[in-house]
Enzyme design. Structure first.
Site, PDB file in Angstrom:
ATOM      1  N   HIS A 204      -7.434 -48.288 -24.653  1.00  0.00           N
ATOM      2  CA  HIS A 204      -6.067 -48.780 -24.878  1.00  0.00           C
ATOM      3  C   HIS A 204      -5.184 -47.730 -25.509  1.00  0.00           C
ATOM      4  CE1 HIS A 204      -8.098 -52.895 -25.408  1.00  0.00           C
ATOM      5  NE2 HIS A 204      -7.891 -52.607 -24.153  1.00  0.00           N
TER       6      HIS A 204
ATOM      7  N   CYS B   3      -2.039 -46.093  -7.710  1.00  0.00           N
ATOM      8  CA  CYS B   3      -1.446 -46.293  -9.038  1.00  0.00           C
ATOM      9  C   CYS B   3      -2.415 -45.967 -10.176  1.00  0.00           C
ATOM     10  CB  CYS B   3      -0.910 -47.708  -9.189  1.00  0.00           C
ATOM     11  SG  CYS B   3      -2.191 -48.962  -9.104  1.00  0.00           S
TER      12      CYS B   3
HETATM   13  C1  PEP Z   1      -6.761 -48.703 -11.981  1.00  0.00           C
HETATM   14  O1  PEP Z   1      -7.820 -49.277 -12.169  1.00  0.00           O
HETATM   15  O2  PEP Z   1      -6.665 -47.614 -11.385  1.00  0.00           O
HETATM   16  C2  PEP Z   1      -5.505 -49.290 -12.484  1.00  0.00           C
HETATM   17  C3  PEP Z   1      -4.350 -48.763 -12.167  1.00  0.00           C
HETATM   18  O3  PEP Z   1      -5.597 -50.365 -13.298  1.00  0.00           O
HETATM   19  P1  PEP Z   1      -6.044 -50.280 -14.844  1.00  0.00           P
HETATM   20  O4  PEP Z   1      -6.084 -48.837 -15.218  1.00  0.00           O
HETATM   21  O5  PEP Z   1      -5.036 -51.045 -15.596  1.00  0.00           O
HETATM   22  O6  PEP Z   1      -7.375 -50.918 -14.782  1.00  0.00           O
END
Ligand code: PEP
Ligand code: MG
Length: 754
Positions: free
Chosen positions: A368, A681
């Site tokens: 986090h 992403c």
């Molecule tokens: C990922 O898993 O790449 C993602 C964008 O989601 P998070 O990092 O929030 O798990």
């Protein structure tokens, strides 16, 4: 302290004698010699010896009364070697009636130690670390009383402070002793959030510096302690019982905490330390050192957490003693925050304009704190074990998150070099800023859409600054993680409305709650799972607890107020999950219409591709989605079976490797064939070299942390996509485990700015 204790025999007198000996204008060695003599006499011991730890880890005999003087600075023991080494390893006293019979006993002929049987050794603890050992010995076979053990611990604590603070030895003598956090140091960790910063160390929840160790008036001191302890207890009781009381698990956590605050043993230890002549602050530190030494080695995560609670309690008590128990966290300008680890809420409690950098002892890139640091564009280096013991509040520090290092108390030449680099960075930032309104086209004319990842209201301030074309991933769970209790429909609607307003017509992709795994809510009961990353999380939780997911979808529809709405679901592993989730959205839209609320003018519902299973079912998935987004953070952890939150394994794999890039290529090709919009992403989309590979594979929508947008845009503008594509498509046929170097060479050959 009992009736035979040193307190009665006059420990205050003894501590004063020690202090006077140390304040004298005599050479350091003579001071130490005098100190061990005073202790031996007072404890009626034939031997008193002081060992200090050198930087290479050996414990060296620094002074002795009773053993052969020739052994001073000659006898050395490794940590764990001999009784002395054992004491440092254990972090607690050893009280033996017949030392030579102990299995750890190591005979050192140069000390002339043979005739001594009774042995009492206590560690010198500073910041929870053993920096030396103080030993008394007697010829007879006897056991030292509990009071004597206590007495020697108090003396050891005073000695540890005096040695560590440089009062006893000069800088020259201390150069090699592992106790003096005043030398420049360079420590290597891991980069969590890019950037450079120079500032002063602020210890997270730093205790008030303990100035005076010895009190002149123990009775008054005890009264001060009592007032502070009462204040602390009242504060915690109020936290539990006050208005807007806490619910569920967080109540239990605080209740345990309250139990500690009222713990008779803790209070008694503090009172005893004060009665022996320490100030209340010094008493807190002494009891803290013991706890750290005892619990710090515990492997059990529950016990380690309890230590964290105790640390916090000690800090609070110190603040009460200094009279500012309720004061909020203040920062100097240019603060570098030093912590073991941080929760997302912790970071938000600080003034962002003054917080220039973060150094953590633990954590991982996906933790986090790291994600929030990247979102706030604050350089952060983690995995620096023992850091808090090596720094004092106010020490100058450099955070070099480019190389994943920290410089503690840097030399002037290092500061100069650092300032020069900072200037280059500032210039580069200015260049990126100039590119802000330039659309991201490759040299051969391909449009690449650059989007920003966000999750908190604070992120929205910088949306315009970055030049992003929208928000490609809005992590809705952040609002839940930083809240004290479950955000209700109104709170959710209000945040989403703010997001829509800040985006001002630009597209925003809201990801529904991705909770569970490493993202736990303090106020929600969660069973401990063996493998949280593979457990009950994200859409699995959403479908099993539909009320929560429905409420969120409802809030999104209300907040959209007839504007276009994009929703995506995390960690879909099976097409049926997506089907069910999509049906739920459709139902909510129908429900909103029935209630007279406007439906979104356009509704796009997408899936995140994070579970590898979907790669072999894209033919079924893609026709039922309006778009997909590849969450490479999770996809990589599942592809390589390496927990992204576990520092030991998180970096073992390279996304720039044939298997990872081939998987991504499969997804991209299937989307191209079906005309399904696809974005990436995960964090890799925000790193120029990785973004270069993604662009080469055909991805043209990249969503990333704000700081990535400038550098990635520069990459795009300098990239010939056709040539890059030919190169990368050849490289992924390689038999190598990683093709990072090859991709970098390719980029340089093509003059791409990576
Ligand atoms: C990922 O898993 O790449 C993602 C964008 O989601 P998070 O990092 O929030 O798990
Ligand atoms: Mg994910």
């Amino acid at each position: 302290m009992g009736p035979t204790g040193l307190a009665v025999r006059g420990s205050r007198g003894l501590l004063r004698q020690i202090r006077e000996a140390m304040a004298g204008q005599i050479p350091a060695q003579a001071k130490l010699d005098m100190v061990v003599r005073i202790i031996a006499r007072s404890m009626v011991a034939e031997v008193c010896s002081l060992y200090l730890r050198r930087s290479h880890g050996d414990l060296e005999l620094f002074a002795t009364e009773g053993l052969a003087r020739e052994a001073v600075h000659v006898t050395r023991l490794k940590a764990g070697e001999g009784l002395v080494g054992e004491i440092v390893r254990l972090g607690r006293p050893l009280n033996l009636s017949d030392a030579p019979n102990h299995p750890a006993f190591a005979y050192r002929p140069e000390t002339g130690e043979d005739p001594y049987h009774a042995f009492l050794g206590v560690p010198l603890l500073r910041g929870g670390r053993g920096i030396g050992v103080l030993v008394v010995q007697n010829a007879t076979t006897r056991t030292y009383s509990e009071e004597e053990v206590e007495d020697l611990q108090i003396i050891a604590m005073v000695l540890a402070e005096l040695v560590g603070s440089g009062d006893i030895l000069g800088e020259a003598e201390l150069r090699d002793v592992e106790i003096a956090p005043h030398r420049p140091e360079r420590v290597k960790g891991a980069k969590f959030a890019d950037g450079l910063a120079f500032g002063v160390a602020v210890l997270h929840e730093a205790p008030v510096a303990v100035g005076h160790l010895l009190s002149d008036d123990p009775v008054a001191e005890e009264a001060r302690l009592k007032v502070a302890v009462n204040g602390l207890q009242a504060q915690i009781d109020q936290m539990l019982e006050g208005e807007g009381g806490l619910i569920g698990a967080s109540y239990e956590v605080l209740d345990t905490y309250r139990m500690f605050a009222h713990d008779r043993g803790w209070n008694r230890s503090l009172e005893e330390a004060v009665r022996s002549g320490l100030t209340a602050e010094a008493a807190v530190e002494r009891v803290r050192s013991e706890h750290r030494a005892r619990l710090g080695k515990a492997k059990d995560p529950y016990l380690r957490e309890r230590l964290h609670d105790l640390e916090d309690l000690n800090d609070r008590l110190l603040r009460h003693l200094s009279g500012d128990g309720d004061v909020a966290r203040e920062l100097p300008d240019n603060a570098i925050l030093i912590a073991r680890n941080l929760g997302p809420a912790d970071l938000l409690e600080y003034d962002r304009t003054k917080l220039k950098g973060i150094l953590l002892e633990e954590g991982s890139t996906a933790s986090h704190a790291a994600i929030v640091a990247r979102a706030l564009d604050i350089p952060c280096v983690g995995r620096l074990p023992g850091l808090r013991d090596r720094l004092s509040q106010g020490d100058p520090v450099i955070v070099d998150a480019e190389s994943g290092e920290a410089f503690l108390r840097p030399r002037p030449d290092v500061i100069k070099a650092m300032n020069a680099r900072l200037e280059v960075r500032t210039q580069r930032k200015a260049e990126f800023a100039k590119l802000r309104d330039t659309p991201a086209f490759t040299r051969d004319g391909a449009k690449i859409t650059l989007l920003m990842n966000a999750g908190l209201a604070v992120d929205l301030d910088i949306l315009r600054e970055t030049g992003a074309e929208g928000i490609g991933l809005f992590r809705t769970e952040f609002q839940f993680m930083v809240a004290e209790e479950l955000p209700r429909l109104e709170a959710q609607t209000s945040l989403y409305q703010k997001v829509f307003e800040a985006a001002d017509g630009m597209p925003v992709t809201f990801r529904t709650l991705d909770l569970g795994g490493d993202k736990l809510l303090p106020y929600m009961e969660a069973e401990r799972e063996e493998n949280p990353a593979l457990g009950w999380r994200a859409i699995r939780m959403g479908l099993d607890r539909p009320a929560l997911l429905k409420m969120q979808v409802r809030a999104l529809i209300w907040a959209a107020k007839g504007r276009p709405l994009r929703i995506m679901f995390p960690l879909v592993a099976n097409v049926d999950e997506f089907r069910a989730a999509r049906a739920m959205v459709d139902n909510e839209v129908a429900w909103a219409l029935r209630r007279g609320r406007p439906a979104p003018s356009r509704l796009d519902v997408g899936a995140m591709i994070e579970a590898p299973s979907l790669i072999w079912h894209l033919d079924a998935l893609l026709p039922m989605t309006d778009f997909v987004s590849v969450g490479t953070n999770d996809l990589m952890q599942y592809l390589f079976a390496a927990d992204r939150g576990n520092p030991r394994v998180a970096d073992r794999y390279d996304p720039l490797s044939p298997p990872a890039l081939r998987a991504l290529k499969t997804i991209q090709s299937a989307c191209a064939e079906t005309g399904t919009p696809v974005s990436v992403c995960g964090e890799m989309a925000g790193r120029p070299l990785e973004a270069f590979a993604l662009t080469a594979l055909g991805f043209d929508r990249l969503s990333m942390p704000p700081a990535g947008i400038g550098p990635v845009k520069q990459m795009v503008l300098s990239c010939d996509r056709e040539a890059a594509s030919r190169g990368v498509n050849t490289l992924i046929k390689s038999a190598a485990g990683s093709i990072r170097n090859e991709i970098e060479t390719l980029a340089r050959k093509l003059y791409v700015a990576v």
